[in-house]
Motif scaffolding. Sequence first.
Motif, PDB file in Angstrom:
ATOM      1  N   TRP A  99      16.813 -51.379  20.309  1.00  0.00           N
ATOM      2  CA  TRP A  99      17.552 -50.427  20.656  1.00  0.00           C
ATOM      3  C   TRP A  99      16.928 -49.078  19.965  1.00  0.00           C
ATOM      4  O   TRP A  99      16.802 -48.045  20.611  1.00  0.00           O
ATOM      5  N   ASN A 100      16.292 -49.182  18.784  1.00  0.00           N
ATOM      6  CA  ASN A 100      15.768 -48.115  18.210  1.00  0.00           C
ATOM      7  C   ASN A 100      14.189 -47.634  19.029  1.00  0.00           C
ATOM      8  O   ASN A 100      13.929 -46.647  19.102  1.00  0.00           O
ATOM      9  N   ASP A 173      18.499 -40.337   8.819  1.00  0.00           N
ATOM     10  CA  ASP A 173      17.975 -39.242   9.292  1.00  0.00           C
ATOM     11  C   ASP A 173      16.772 -38.527   9.080  1.00  0.00           C
ATOM     12  O   ASP A 173      15.904 -38.190   9.579  1.00  0.00           O
ATOM     13  N   GLY A 174      16.433 -38.898   7.786  1.00  0.00           N
ATOM     14  CA  GLY A 174      15.052 -38.490   7.094  1.00  0.00           C
ATOM     15  C   GLY A 174      14.005 -39.202   7.809  1.00  0.00           C
ATOM     16  O   GLY A 174      13.069 -38.651   8.131  1.00  0.00           O
ATOM     17  N   LEU A 175      14.156 -40.476   7.997  1.00  0.00           N
ATOM     18  CA  LEU A 175      13.111 -40.994   8.636  1.00  0.00           C
ATOM     19  C   LEU A 175      12.849 -40.926  10.095  1.00  0.00           C
ATOM     20  O   LEU A 175      11.528 -40.841  10.547  1.00  0.00           O
ATOM     21  N   LEU A 176      13.691 -40.506  10.820  1.00  0.00           N
ATOM     22  CA  LEU A 176      13.621 -39.939  12.153  1.00  0.00           C
ATOM     23  C   LEU A 176      12.877 -38.638  12.230  1.00  0.00           C
ATOM     24  O   LEU A 176      12.135 -38.380  13.077  1.00  0.00           O
ATOM     25  N   ILE A 177      13.336 -37.877  11.239  1.00  0.00           N
ATOM     26  CA  ILE A 177      12.651 -36.634  11.279  1.00  0.00           C
ATOM     27  C   ILE A 177      11.182 -36.736  10.760  1.00  0.00           C
ATOM     28  O   ILE A 177      10.083 -36.189  11.536  1.00  0.00           O
ATOM     29  N   GLN A 178      10.765 -37.596   9.946  1.00  0.00           N
ATOM     30  CA  GLN A 178       9.472 -37.915   9.716  1.00  0.00           C
ATOM     31  C   GLN A 178       8.606 -38.585  10.916  1.00  0.00           C
ATOM     32  O   GLN A 178       7.241 -38.505  11.069  1.00  0.00           O
ATOM     33  N   ARG A 179       9.488 -39.551  11.457  1.00  0.00           N
ATOM     34  CA  ARG A 179       8.889 -40.194  12.778  1.00  0.00           C
ATOM     35  C   ARG A 179       8.361 -39.069  13.639  1.00  0.00           C
ATOM     36  O   ARG A 179       7.612 -39.116  14.394  1.00  0.00           O
ATOM     37  N   LEU A 180       9.238 -38.015  13.997  1.00  0.00           N
ATOM     38  CA  LEU A 180       8.833 -37.013  14.783  1.00  0.00           C
ATOM     39  C   LEU A 180       7.653 -35.924  14.353  1.00  0.00           C
ATOM     40  O   LEU A 180       6.801 -35.906  15.368  1.00  0.00           O
ATOM     41  N   ILE A 186       3.705 -44.538  11.770  1.00  0.00           N
ATOM     42  CA  ILE A 186       5.121 -44.903  11.724  1.00  0.00           C
ATOM     43  C   ILE A 186       5.802 -45.442  12.886  1.00  0.00           C
ATOM     44  O   ILE A 186       5.703 -44.880  13.928  1.00  0.00           O
ATOM     45  N   GLN A 187       6.212 -46.469  12.863  1.00  0.00           N
ATOM     46  CA  GLN A 187       6.611 -47.592  14.068  1.00  0.00           C
ATOM     47  C   GLN A 187       7.665 -46.823  14.472  1.00  0.00           C
ATOM     48  O   GLN A 187       8.712 -46.466  13.680  1.00  0.00           O
ATOM     49  N   ASP A 188       8.148 -47.113  15.724  1.00  0.00           N
ATOM     50  CA  ASP A 188       9.333 -46.726  16.513  1.00  0.00           C
ATOM     51  C   ASP A 188      10.667 -47.259  15.730  1.00  0.00           C
ATOM     52  O   ASP A 188      11.620 -46.688  15.823  1.00  0.00           O
TER      53      ASP A 188
END
Length: 222
Positions: A99-100, A173-180, A186-188
């Motif tokens: 899903w992620n 939230d923090g991980l999604l910002i870093q991923r972007l 950084i894996q999906d």
Amino acid sequence: MTSERKRLTREESRQQTRHRLLAAAAELFTERGVNGTSVEQIAERAGYTRGAFYGNFEDKNALVAELLHDRTRRELEEVRSLTQGASSGADALDRLRAWNRDRAQHLPQWLALRMELVLYALRNDELRPLLGERELLARGAHTTGLEQAFAARGVTSPADPAFLALIVHALEDGLLIQRLLTPDGIQDDVVVDAFDLLLRSWTALARQPARESDGQDPPSPR
């Protein structure tokens, strides 16, 4: 012989109009921001008139409030359906990873809209409590998920589950910002990997022999 298209009831037509207006608003907010988008632009993108907008929403604030709740409900329902149908904890994590990975394909748009709605609500006293309700709803889902995960592992939560849920929610939230912003390395499915690591660590902590308390309880979220 072609079948005649089913005629929508008044309520079905109203719900379809609201859905299209919300979808159009989400697109425009992502592209231009909430303040950079007018009611007329939303109605035009959805294929309706300005009157149709005000026939469904009192103003743009009302639409933003519904969009916040709509996005939260939809995400929670998707995750709930995935985990409820899982055959094991490992299967549930695998489903969440998939899903992620799907969400990561649209991460810039997804995160841009989320941040835009957060900023707009923070600058608007009327909407700020609604943003808080949205966050509490998401954290409540995390709390329930953690309680179920600990129960499945036969352990008691090592701290207030609501406090642990706050950590998980903020970390997401923090991980999604870093991923972007810094995608290299950084894996999906980093969010699920981080949750899995936390859950393993907290489970191991819960299984440690009881130690003498220092007289302090873990903090609770506020």
